[in-house]
Design an enzyme around this catalytic site. Structure first.
Site, PDB file in Angstrom:
ATOM      1  N   CYS A   1      46.242  -9.233 -13.841  1.00  0.00           N
ATOM      2  CA  CYS A   1      45.769 -10.600 -13.920  1.00  0.00           C
ATOM      3  C   CYS A   1      44.099 -10.374 -14.390  1.00  0.00           C
ATOM      4  O   CYS A   1      43.328  -9.663 -13.598  1.00  0.00           O
ATOM      5  CB  CYS A   1      45.668 -11.072 -12.693  1.00  0.00           C
ATOM      6  SG  CYS A   1      44.921 -12.861 -12.681  1.00  0.00           S
ATOM      7  N   ASN A   2      43.783 -10.834 -15.464  1.00  0.00           N
ATOM      8  CA  ASN A   2      42.515 -10.675 -15.831  1.00  0.00           C
ATOM      9  C   ASN A   2      41.459 -11.366 -15.069  1.00  0.00           C
ATOM     10  O   ASN A   2      40.313 -10.979 -14.661  1.00  0.00           O
ATOM     11  CB  ASN A   2      42.238 -11.008 -17.428  1.00  0.00           C
ATOM     12  CG  ASN A   2      42.862 -10.116 -18.422  1.00  0.00           C
ATOM     13  OD1 ASN A   2      42.144  -9.451 -19.045  1.00  0.00           O
ATOM     14  ND2 ASN A   2      43.964 -10.416 -18.565  1.00  0.00           N
ATOM     15  N   THR A   3      41.921 -12.686 -14.603  1.00  0.00           N
ATOM     16  CA  THR A   3      41.071 -13.442 -13.596  1.00  0.00           C
ATOM     17  C   THR A   3      40.686 -12.689 -12.672  1.00  0.00           C
ATOM     18  O   THR A   3      39.581 -12.644 -12.115  1.00  0.00           O
ATOM     19  CB  THR A   3      41.612 -14.761 -13.603  1.00  0.00           C
ATOM     20  OG1 THR A   3      42.245 -15.244 -14.666  1.00  0.00           O
ATOM     21  CG2 THR A   3      40.820 -15.813 -13.068  1.00  0.00           C
TER      22      THR A   3
ATOM     23  N   GLU B   1      54.234 -20.080 -18.440  1.00  0.00           N
ATOM     24  CA  GLU B   1      55.388 -20.127 -17.169  1.00  0.00           C
ATOM     25  C   GLU B   1      56.496 -21.177 -17.275  1.00  0.00           C
ATOM     26  O   GLU B   1      57.429 -20.765 -17.084  1.00  0.00           O
ATOM     27  CB  GLU B   1      54.456 -21.246 -15.930  1.00  0.00           C
ATOM     28  CG  GLU B   1      53.200 -20.375 -15.436  1.00  0.00           C
ATOM     29  CD  GLU B   1      53.704 -19.325 -14.278  1.00  0.00           C
ATOM     30  OE1 GLU B   1      54.727 -19.443 -13.733  1.00  0.00           O
ATOM     31  OE2 GLU B   1      53.066 -18.482 -14.175  1.00  0.00           O
TER      32      GLU B   1
ATOM     33  N   ASP C   1      50.017 -10.398 -10.056  1.00  0.00           N
ATOM     34  CA  ASP C   1      49.473 -11.665 -10.656  1.00  0.00           C
ATOM     35  C   ASP C   1      49.654 -13.104  -9.949  1.00  0.00           C
ATOM     36  O   ASP C   1      50.342 -12.991  -9.086  1.00  0.00           O
ATOM     37  CB  ASP C   1      50.243 -11.832 -12.236  1.00  0.00           C
ATOM     38  CG  ASP C   1      49.489 -12.946 -13.045  1.00  0.00           C
ATOM     39  OD1 ASP C   1      48.314 -12.782 -12.872  1.00  0.00           O
ATOM     40  OD2 ASP C   1      50.070 -13.226 -13.642  1.00  0.00           O
ATOM     41  N   SER C   2      48.932 -13.925 -10.373  1.00  0.00           N
ATOM     42  CA  SER C   2      48.924 -15.233  -9.988  1.00  0.00           C
ATOM     43  C   SER C   2      50.303 -15.889 -10.077  1.00  0.00           C
ATOM     44  O   SER C   2      50.928 -16.659  -9.288  1.00  0.00           O
ATOM     45  CB  SER C   2      47.722 -16.027 -10.238  1.00  0.00           C
ATOM     46  OG  SER C   2      48.048 -16.407 -11.698  1.00  0.00           O
TER      47      SER C   2
ATOM     48  N   CYS D   1      44.342 -12.921 -21.180  1.00  0.00           N
ATOM     49  CA  CYS D   1      45.171 -13.505 -19.923  1.00  0.00           C
ATOM     50  C   CYS D   1      46.595 -12.576 -19.954  1.00  0.00           C
ATOM     51  O   CYS D   1      47.253 -12.777 -21.253  1.00  0.00           O
ATOM     52  CB  CYS D   1      45.315 -15.080 -19.958  1.00  0.00           C
ATOM     53  SG  CYS D   1      46.419 -15.518 -18.523  1.00  0.00           S
ATOM     54  N   THR D   2      46.981 -12.241 -18.981  1.00  0.00           N
ATOM     55  CA  THR D   2      48.445 -11.536 -19.249  1.00  0.00           C
ATOM     56  C   THR D   2      49.384 -12.555 -19.364  1.00  0.00           C
ATOM     57  O   THR D   2      50.627 -12.099 -19.680  1.00  0.00           O
ATOM     58  CB  THR D   2      48.580 -10.765 -17.724  1.00  0.00           C
ATOM     59  OG1 THR D   2      48.617 -11.737 -16.747  1.00  0.00           O
ATOM     60  CG2 THR D   2      47.750  -9.597 -17.588  1.00  0.00           C
ATOM     61  N   HIS D   3      49.235 -13.886 -19.078  1.00  0.00           N
ATOM     62  CA  HIS D   3      50.436 -14.656 -19.583  1.00  0.00           C
ATOM     63  C   HIS D   3      50.340 -14.881 -20.998  1.00  0.00           C
ATOM     64  O   HIS D   3      51.765 -15.089 -21.517  1.00  0.00           O
ATOM     65  CB  HIS D   3      49.934 -16.072 -19.070  1.00  0.00           C
ATOM     66  CG  HIS D   3      50.287 -16.170 -17.564  1.00  0.00           C
ATOM     67  ND1 HIS D   3      49.735 -15.932 -16.523  1.00  0.00           N
ATOM     68  CD2 HIS D   3      51.244 -17.219 -17.010  1.00  0.00           C
ATOM     69  CE1 HIS D   3      50.093 -16.255 -15.404  1.00  0.00           C
ATOM     70  NE2 HIS D   3      51.128 -17.135 -15.579  1.00  0.00           N
TER      71      HIS D   3
ATOM     72  N   TYR E   1      44.890 -19.217 -10.795  1.00  0.00           N
ATOM     73  CA  TYR E   1      43.702 -18.677 -10.566  1.00  0.00           C
ATOM     74  C   TYR E   1      42.476 -19.035 -11.614  1.00  0.00           C
ATOM     75  O   TYR E   1      41.309 -19.258 -11.190  1.00  0.00           O
ATOM     76  CB  TYR E   1      43.595 -17.022 -10.456  1.00  0.00           C
ATOM     77  CG  TYR E   1      44.436 -16.500  -9.359  1.00  0.00           C
ATOM     78  CD1 TYR E   1      44.769 -17.248  -8.104  1.00  0.00           C
ATOM     79  CD2 TYR E   1      44.305 -15.208  -9.237  1.00  0.00           C
ATOM     80  CE1 TYR E   1      45.412 -16.714  -7.250  1.00  0.00           C
ATOM     81  CE2 TYR E   1      44.985 -14.605  -8.046  1.00  0.00           C
ATOM     82  CZ  TYR E   1      45.606 -15.313  -7.003  1.00  0.00           C
ATOM     83  OH  TYR E   1      45.988 -14.683  -5.874  1.00  0.00           O
ATOM     84  N   GLY E   2      42.720 -19.187 -12.810  1.00  0.00           N
ATOM     85  CA  GLY E   2      41.932 -19.458 -13.858  1.00  0.00           C
ATOM     86  C   GLY E   2      40.941 -20.810 -13.746  1.00  0.00           C
ATOM     87  O   GLY E   2      40.017 -20.638 -14.373  1.00  0.00           O
TER      88      GLY E   2
HETATM   89  N1  DGL Z   1      47.549 -14.219 -15.449  1.00  0.00           N
HETATM   90  C1  DGL Z   1      46.371 -14.556 -15.110  1.00  0.00           C
HETATM   91  C2  DGL Z   1      45.066 -13.840 -15.897  1.00  0.00           C
HETATM   92  O1  DGL Z   1      45.375 -12.717 -16.580  1.00  0.00           O
HETATM   93  C3  DGL Z   1      45.755 -16.054 -15.001  1.00  0.00           C
HETATM   94  C4  DGL Z   1      46.574 -17.042 -14.682  1.00  0.00           C
HETATM   95  C5  DGL Z   1      45.981 -18.211 -13.816  1.00  0.00           C
HETATM   96  O2  DGL Z   1      45.373 -18.926 -14.399  1.00  0.00           O
HETATM   97  O3  DGL Z   1      46.179 -18.016 -12.664  1.00  0.00           O
HETATM   98  O4  DGL Z   1      43.971 -14.277 -16.090  1.00  0.00           O
END
Ligand code: DGL
Length: 282
Positions: A81-83, A159, A16-17, A199-201, A48-49
């Site tokens: 990471c979905n993004t 985070e 993931d990011s 989003c996995t966060h 990444y988002g």
């Molecule tokens: N955890 C990432 C996701 O599932 C995104 C977090 C990011 O913005 O980097 O999309």
């Protein structure tokens, strides 16, 4: 009966990011208690988002290729990471000979679960606007009203939570307001009964999100589905290495005090050591 562990544990890397992939790791560990897990965070490229699609694709591929050059016994790659998944999966699957599992917004199960056919989609700004996500909505939720909310601020709060900071449900309220408040994109907020955490966060903040919303809203994420997909592959492949027990590493692309502040959390998630992955400049 004694549960005998297999002689070779499959090596699974969760990417993931940032810390979001730890929500997938939790689900994967339950499904595969004998798996050997590494964690890979591109904290040097985080977030990444809010980045353009071409940037996310290039960066995610470069990080995973650098990791594969460093660690050569990975059995299954998990893009937690979905993004990154909604953009980079085809390129990563062409590049790697081992299985690459991706996580995509759980729109299909949410549409099936929603009684009112009125769902929320909470993701990064990038995921919300991607054509991949729009296609999922057209294909699986065409009978639902979908209220989409993109937030990088919520990613940041996750985070901070994993760095032992207290996050109150009140901090989430301005971010979640579009799901609760009447607007042209949310004409009957009281009907919203299902929310996709895309989003996995966000599952890392599930308690805070649930407290900020009405109890009638059920939260749906992709953790279990991804864990089952990882198990599907590990049952079908022969592990590359035969050593079942080795120290487990969490890899980062940048080492600083913010990385160090994750040490306690990473130990709780079962990692022995933090390692630095060098990413060559393009
Ligand atoms: N955890 C990432 C996701 O599932 C995104 C977090 C990011 O913005 O980097 O999309």
């Amino acid at each position: 009966m004694i549960d005998t562990p297999p002689t070779a544990a499959p090596h699974i890397v969760i990417f993931d990011s940032g810390v979001g992939g730890l929500s997938i790791l939790q689900a994967a560990r339950q499904q595969l208690p004998h798996g050997r897990f590494s964690y890979l965070s591109d904290n040097g490229g985080f977030p990444y988002g809010n980045k353009p699609a071409h940037h996310v694709i290039d960066r995610a591929c470069r990080v995973l290729e650098s990791f594969a050059a460093e660690v050569d016994d990975v059995d299954v790659y998990v893009i937690a990471c979905n993004t990154a998944s909604t953009l980079a999966l085809p390129r990563l699957r062409r590049h790697f000979t081992r299985p690459v599992v991706g996580v995509v917004p759980a729109i299909k199960p949410a549409a099936e679960l929603s009684r009112n056919k009125y769902i929320g989609l909470l993701a990064t700004p990038g995921t919300v606007k991607r054509s991949y996500t729009k296609r999922l909505i057209e294909e699986f939720a065409s009978d639902c009203h979908v209220v989409s909310v993109g937030s990088s601020a919520l990613v940041e709060l996750a985070e901070r939570k994993l760095r032992q900071e207290y996050i109150s449900p009140e901090q989430l309220q301005p971010i979640l307001a579009p799901l609760i408040t009447l607007s042209s994109s949310n004409p009957t907020p009281a009907r919203l009964d299902t929310l996709v955490l895309a989003c996995t966060h966000f599952p890392l903040l599930a308690d805070e999100i649930a407290q900020a919303l009405s109890p009638r809203v059920q939260l749906v994420d992709s953790g279990l589905a991804i864990a089952r997909r990882i198990a599907y592959w590990t049952e079908r492949i022969q592990p590359l290495a035969s050593l079942p027990t080795q120290p487990t590493y969490a890899w980062f692309t940048r080492a600083d005090s913010s990385t160090e502040s994750l040490s306690d959390t990473l130990a709780l998630f079962g990692f022995d050591e933090i390692r630095l992955l060098h990413i060559p400049t393009p």
